[in-house]
Design a protein around this motif. Sequence first.
Motif, PDB file in Angstrom:
ATOM      1  N   MET A  59      40.467   9.424 -16.157  1.00  0.00           N
ATOM      2  CA  MET A  59      40.127   8.100 -15.517  1.00  0.00           C
ATOM      3  C   MET A  59      40.934   6.640 -15.124  1.00  0.00           C
ATOM      4  O   MET A  59      40.629   5.737 -14.400  1.00  0.00           O
ATOM      5  CB  MET A  59      38.927   8.184 -15.023  1.00  0.00           C
ATOM      6  N   ALA A  60      40.518   6.345 -16.626  1.00  0.00           N
ATOM      7  CA  ALA A  60      40.631   4.962 -16.655  1.00  0.00           C
ATOM      8  C   ALA A  60      41.930   4.886 -16.924  1.00  0.00           C
ATOM      9  O   ALA A  60      42.877   3.444 -15.986  1.00  0.00           O
ATOM     10  CB  ALA A  60      40.133   4.543 -18.532  1.00  0.00           C
ATOM     11  N   PRO A  61      43.032   4.926 -17.348  1.00  0.00           N
ATOM     12  CA  PRO A  61      44.607   5.110 -17.692  1.00  0.00           C
ATOM     13  C   PRO A  61      45.211   4.958 -15.812  1.00  0.00           C
ATOM     14  O   PRO A  61      45.887   4.421 -15.050  1.00  0.00           O
ATOM     15  CB  PRO A  61      44.904   5.934 -17.917  1.00  0.00           C
ATOM     16  N   LEU A  62      44.012   6.053 -14.530  1.00  0.00           N
ATOM     17  CA  LEU A  62      44.695   5.785 -13.382  1.00  0.00           C
ATOM     18  C   LEU A  62      44.078   4.518 -13.092  1.00  0.00           C
ATOM     19  O   LEU A  62      45.127   4.126 -11.421  1.00  0.00           O
ATOM     20  CB  LEU A  62      43.745   7.192 -13.056  1.00  0.00           C
ATOM     21  N   VAL A 282      25.727  11.858  -5.027  1.00  0.00           N
ATOM     22  CA  VAL A 282      25.844  10.179  -4.540  1.00  0.00           C
ATOM     23  C   VAL A 282      25.882   8.501  -5.556  1.00  0.00           C
ATOM     24  O   VAL A 282      27.216   8.083  -4.826  1.00  0.00           O
ATOM     25  CB  VAL A 282      25.047   9.763  -3.347  1.00  0.00           C
ATOM     26  N   SER A 283      24.881   8.658  -6.298  1.00  0.00           N
ATOM     27  CA  SER A 283      25.011   7.562  -6.787  1.00  0.00           C
ATOM     28  C   SER A 283      25.397   7.873  -8.565  1.00  0.00           C
ATOM     29  O   SER A 283      25.635   6.816  -8.988  1.00  0.00           O
ATOM     30  CB  SER A 283      23.285   7.056  -7.081  1.00  0.00           C
ATOM     31  N   GLN A 284      26.392   8.487  -8.666  1.00  0.00           N
ATOM     32  CA  GLN A 284      26.814   8.631 -10.353  1.00  0.00           C
ATOM     33  C   GLN A 284      28.331   8.835 -10.070  1.00  0.00           C
ATOM     34  O   GLN A 284      29.611   8.510 -11.703  1.00  0.00           O
ATOM     35  CB  GLN A 284      25.748   9.277 -10.914  1.00  0.00           C
ATOM     36  N   ALA A 285      28.798   9.809  -9.016  1.00  0.00           N
ATOM     37  CA  ALA A 285      30.429  10.040  -8.952  1.00  0.00           C
ATOM     38  C   ALA A 285      31.505   9.703  -9.120  1.00  0.00           C
ATOM     39  O   ALA A 285      32.167   8.736 -10.179  1.00  0.00           O
ATOM     40  CB  ALA A 285      30.057  11.204  -7.345  1.00  0.00           C
ATOM     41  N   ALA A 286      31.292   8.321  -8.669  1.00  0.00           N
ATOM     42  CA  ALA A 286      31.947   7.061  -8.444  1.00  0.00           C
ATOM     43  C   ALA A 286      31.696   6.339  -9.216  1.00  0.00           C
ATOM     44  O   ALA A 286      32.599   4.694  -9.857  1.00  0.00           O
ATOM     45  CB  ALA A 286      32.053   6.723  -7.289  1.00  0.00           C
ATOM     46  N   GLN A 287      30.714   6.021  -9.892  1.00  0.00           N
ATOM     47  CA  GLN A 287      30.053   4.896 -11.119  1.00  0.00           C
ATOM     48  C   GLN A 287      31.262   4.704 -11.772  1.00  0.00           C
ATOM     49  O   GLN A 287      31.310   3.587 -12.003  1.00  0.00           O
ATOM     50  CB  GLN A 287      29.050   5.766 -11.873  1.00  0.00           C
ATOM     51  N   ASN A 288      32.601   5.252 -12.832  1.00  0.00           N
ATOM     52  CA  ASN A 288      33.119   4.909 -13.905  1.00  0.00           C
ATOM     53  C   ASN A 288      33.888   4.026 -13.435  1.00  0.00           C
ATOM     54  O   ASN A 288      34.806   3.201 -13.931  1.00  0.00           O
ATOM     55  CB  ASN A 288      33.340   5.870 -14.657  1.00  0.00           C
ATOM     56  N   GLU A 289      34.808   4.412 -12.330  1.00  0.00           N
ATOM     57  CA  GLU A 289      35.570   4.075 -11.273  1.00  0.00           C
ATOM     58  C   GLU A 289      35.361   2.138 -10.848  1.00  0.00           C
ATOM     59  O   GLU A 289      35.782   1.851 -11.518  1.00  0.00           O
ATOM     60  CB  GLU A 289      35.916   4.571 -10.193  1.00  0.00           C
ATOM     61  N   ILE A 290      33.967   2.193 -10.687  1.00  0.00           N
ATOM     62  CA  ILE A 290      33.151   0.627 -10.536  1.00  0.00           C
ATOM     63  C   ILE A 290      33.268   0.034 -11.654  1.00  0.00           C
ATOM     64  O   ILE A 290      33.954  -1.170 -11.723  1.00  0.00           O
ATOM     65  CB  ILE A 290      32.031   1.054 -10.299  1.00  0.00           C
ATOM     66  N   VAL A 291      32.822   0.512 -12.311  1.00  0.00           N
ATOM     67  CA  VAL A 291      32.620  -0.104 -13.969  1.00  0.00           C
ATOM     68  C   VAL A 291      34.294  -0.075 -14.409  1.00  0.00           C
ATOM     69  O   VAL A 291      33.769  -1.240 -15.343  1.00  0.00           O
ATOM     70  CB  VAL A 291      32.077   0.886 -14.535  1.00  0.00           C
ATOM     71  N   ASN A 292      34.953  -0.043 -14.353  1.00  0.00           N
ATOM     72  CA  ASN A 292      36.416  -0.230 -14.602  1.00  0.00           C
ATOM     73  C   ASN A 292      37.255  -1.182 -13.894  1.00  0.00           C
ATOM     74  O   ASN A 292      37.211  -2.086 -14.718  1.00  0.00           O
ATOM     75  CB  ASN A 292      37.551   1.194 -14.438  1.00  0.00           C
ATOM     76  N   LEU A 293      36.311  -1.191 -12.710  1.00  0.00           N
ATOM     77  CA  LEU A 293      36.810  -2.527 -11.880  1.00  0.00           C
ATOM     78  C   LEU A 293      36.134  -3.827 -12.063  1.00  0.00           C
ATOM     79  O   LEU A 293      36.986  -5.092 -12.488  1.00  0.00           O
ATOM     80  CB  LEU A 293      36.544  -2.389 -10.486  1.00  0.00           C
ATOM     81  N   TYR A 294      34.858  -3.494 -12.001  1.00  0.00           N
ATOM     82  CA  TYR A 294      34.149  -4.651 -11.761  1.00  0.00           C
ATOM     83  C   TYR A 294      33.925  -5.434 -13.964  1.00  0.00           C
ATOM     84  O   TYR A 294      34.226  -6.692 -14.205  1.00  0.00           O
ATOM     85  CB  TYR A 294      32.336  -3.784 -12.548  1.00  0.00           C
ATOM     86  N   THR A 295      34.715  -4.729 -14.621  1.00  0.00           N
ATOM     87  CA  THR A 295      34.470  -5.608 -16.390  1.00  0.00           C
ATOM     88  C   THR A 295      35.922  -5.915 -16.181  1.00  0.00           C
ATOM     89  O   THR A 295      36.024  -6.948 -16.464  1.00  0.00           O
ATOM     90  CB  THR A 295      34.554  -4.367 -17.568  1.00  0.00           C
TER      91      THR A 295
END
Length: 460
Positions: A59-62, A282-295
Amino acid sequence: MSINPLDNDTIETLSETSRLLDENFNKNQETWLEKFRKQRLLWMLPFSLTLSIIMSSTMAPLVQLIVELVCQEFNEKNKNKSLRFGDECDLPEIQVNASNYIMWYTTLLNVAVTISTGYFSTLSDYLGRKFVFKLSTVGLILALANVLVVAHFWKIVGIKFLFVGSVIEGLLGGVITINTACHAYLSDCTSCENRSVAFSLMHATAYCGMSIGPTLVSLIVPETVSPSMRNQNFLISPPTSIKNILSPLTVLRQIPVGIEEDNWRGRNTLYILAVIYFFYKVSQAAQNEIVNLYTKYKFHWTSLENGYFLSLQSFTRLLALILLVPLLHLIRLRYNPTNSRSLDIWTMRGGLIMEIIGFILFAIAINPDWFYFACVINSLATITSPAMRSLFTTYVLSNQSGQVLGAISVIESIGSILSPLWMNQLYSWGIVNGISEIVFWTNGGEKGNKVFIVTIDIHY
């Protein structure tokens, strides 16, 4: 599909506590190899280890690749040769474009999964669990191959060619369907009293970060649905067509098994669980993608820091699943051995509370150390998923485990479609207006006001 097509004799032999596994399936095994290949919980551990690589390590590399490609595309269009991948790529325009690409990638993936997963999950009751493992694995391989093509030839095929791989993966089931088949396999091999612990163990091994290819493992994993059971399932209730993508949800219309009181809460227990699980996804599926962008935007994290975050997340989830869930299970056996559902319900409630707190801490974190701490609290919510899945299987007959888990996968995929649509759009809006953390506040509020309140209505 008929909802309750079983005759009285069949109903008497099946219940939510029964195992689907036919004990006579391998009764006449004689060789050491056949004995070694007996159906057991441990066969699923290699699959969960593989899923950890697919779900987290790629996920993170993508996300990083998409940001880099968008940055290069922005550079090409603006003819600004001084723009390089680094701090300059944190421009709001690039963040918004990358967020949109990620949103459409995950949305198309989950739309395709919604079309296929319910059908394939239910079909595993008729063709066996291994059929799903093999089919969905092909989709994952093709999707990863497509990412490599775009990474090297994006100027020729375009960044949007990533969407082709996501659609192919989704139409062949994807990770959601593999995960559903794994849970169905465990349901076949375990009783309801031990099911949540078995689910937790499988989830725990996923967070170890080790990998064994599911295609290789499928060659040695024994089937849990015997030929006689498959034939019986065909006679009792033939599988529906893939054209009706919501057909697996019909199992939710039946009266839950083991509910004696004839009231609104009792009759609609499966619906209530489905609503909870929907909002959870709905509130969890896209969480890590947002975290990657946010951080990357707020703390200027690179792949290294994001790797630390994912490792900490996985390690915390591992500890919660291998220590906390079994401990709660032992406490239940000591003080309330007759009600296996009560532990799952309270485990689910506790996990949702941890997730609410975690999202709030994400929003107020002013430095990376606080963000890591928020990750630990938020990751404790991982105990929610196995508890929910275990609850679903206890409210249906044992030969309906594939169907009800297929219904869960449809709900999960629909929630996963909606999750990036609103989270990525809200994140983009927050970036433009200088309140990038609004996505975490909204997530915490959505959990608190909807999901957790609904859990009060679950019937024991």
